[in-house]
Design an enzyme around this catalytic site. Structure first.
Site, short mmCIF file in Angstrom:
data_model
loop_
_atom_site.label_atom_id
_atom_site.label_comp_id
_atom_site.label_asym_id
_atom_site.label_seq_id
_atom_site.Cartn_x
_atom_site.Cartn_y
_atom_site.Cartn_z
N ILE A 15 7.92 -1.78 6.77
CA ILE A 15 8.02 -0.33 6.64
C ILE A 15 8.58 0.02 5.26
O ILE A 15 9.67 -0.40 4.89
CB ILE A 15 8.90 0.28 7.74
CG1 ILE A 15 8.34 -0.07 9.12
CG2 ILE A 15 9.00 1.80 7.55
CD1 ILE A 15 6.93 0.40 9.37
N LYS A 16 7.80 0.80 4.53
CA LYS A 16 8.17 1.19 3.17
C LYS A 16 8.88 2.55 3.25
O LYS A 16 8.34 3.52 3.80
CB LYS A 16 6.90 1.29 2.33
CG LYS A 16 7.07 1.02 0.86
CD LYS A 16 5.69 0.92 0.23
CE LYS A 16 5.77 0.69 -1.26
NZ LYS A 16 4.42 0.69 -1.86
N LEU A 17 10.07 2.60 2.68
CA LEU A 17 10.93 3.77 2.78
C LEU A 17 11.35 4.25 1.39
O LEU A 17 11.52 3.44 0.48
CB LEU A 17 12.19 3.45 3.59
CG LEU A 17 11.96 3.01 5.05
CD1 LEU A 17 13.18 2.27 5.57
CD2 LEU A 17 11.64 4.23 5.92
N THR B 252 0.85 -1.19 0.00
CA THR B 252 0.00 0.00 0.00
C THR B 252 0.89 1.24 0.00
O THR B 252 2.11 1.15 0.11
CB THR B 252 -0.90 0.06 1.26
OG1 THR B 252 -0.06 0.23 2.40
CG2 THR B 252 -1.72 -1.20 1.41
N ALA C 107 3.50 -0.63 5.06
CA ALA C 107 3.00 0.64 5.61
C ALA C 107 4.08 1.67 5.34
O ALA C 107 5.20 1.55 5.84
CB ALA C 107 2.71 0.51 7.10
#
Length: 217
Positions: A89-91, A27, A58
């Site tokens: 965790i999307k960075l 997402t 996220a």
């Protein structure tokens, strides 16, 4: 190659999960914004709907500019669903994102470095400890570059350098993309439900089913 679904729409996620092929959900704030719901609430709902997948992404917000700000947001996101260990965790792929990736990976947090468009960016992300790296092939195709070739080069580099990061082929637009990234060595394709539907179908399959039904009658 595994399948993630790229959406924040619960109905599409539920349909893909029921098929039995879903390994994760990706997402971003833009996808959640289309659903008219608070970001954290939708991530929690997704986690409950897909209890046994390996990853639910996220993403930190664009307001998080520094590594410290990204880490602070990440720590809040990790606790959305009571510390659910499938939250990834999307960075962003920049120096601050890499610094945050190194810190979070060192804490055992799953990370996905996104918006990758070169082999060198993928190499940096892998060396920073990223669980996943996400080359965006469709967006490269949009500017007349070969996105699938990028996936192939990253896969070959990771094999030669013995890097453990998994390659998520992102910005997948159509069934041919799915076939080509699988052959190119992608570990995962993250795709909209529409593409999942498309790759499940063939006119000869429909004709065969119709003939069997007619013969049975």
């Amino acid at each position: 190659m595994k399948f993630f679904i790229d959406t924040a729409n619960l109905e599409d996620i539920q349909k893909a999960y029921k098929i039995g092929v879903l390994s994760g959900v990706t997402t971003n704030p833009s996808l959640v914004a289309k659903e008219n719901i608070k970001f954290e609430d939708r991530i929690a709902e997704i986690c409950r709907e897909v209890p046994d997948v390996e990853s639910v992404s996220a993403e930190v917000t664009p307001n998080a500019i520094t590594a410290e700000e990204m880490i602070t947001e990440a720590e809040e996101l990790i606790n959305i669903n009571e510390g659910d260990d499938k939250i990834t965790i999307k960075l962003p792929m920049n120096l601050e994102g890499l610094e945050a990736c190194r810190y979070l990976s060192g804490k055992g947090v799953k990370t996905n470095v996104t918006l990758i468009f070169t082999v060198n960016q993928a190499l940096l992300a892998a060396r920073a400890g990223a669980t996943y790296v996400s080359p965006f092939l469709g967006r490269l195709d949009d500017i007349s570059e070969d996105g699938v070739l990028l996936v192939s080069k990253i896969a070959e580099l990771f094999r030669l350098q013995k890097l453990d990061s998994q390659i998520i082929a992102a910005s997948v637009r159509h069934p041919d993309h799915v076939t080509r990234v699988a052959l190119a060595g992608a570990d995962i394709a993250t795709i909209p439900f529409q593409v999942i539907e498309q790759i499940s179908k063939h006119p000869l399959t429909d004709q065969g089913i119709a003939k069997f039904a007619a013969d049975w009658k």
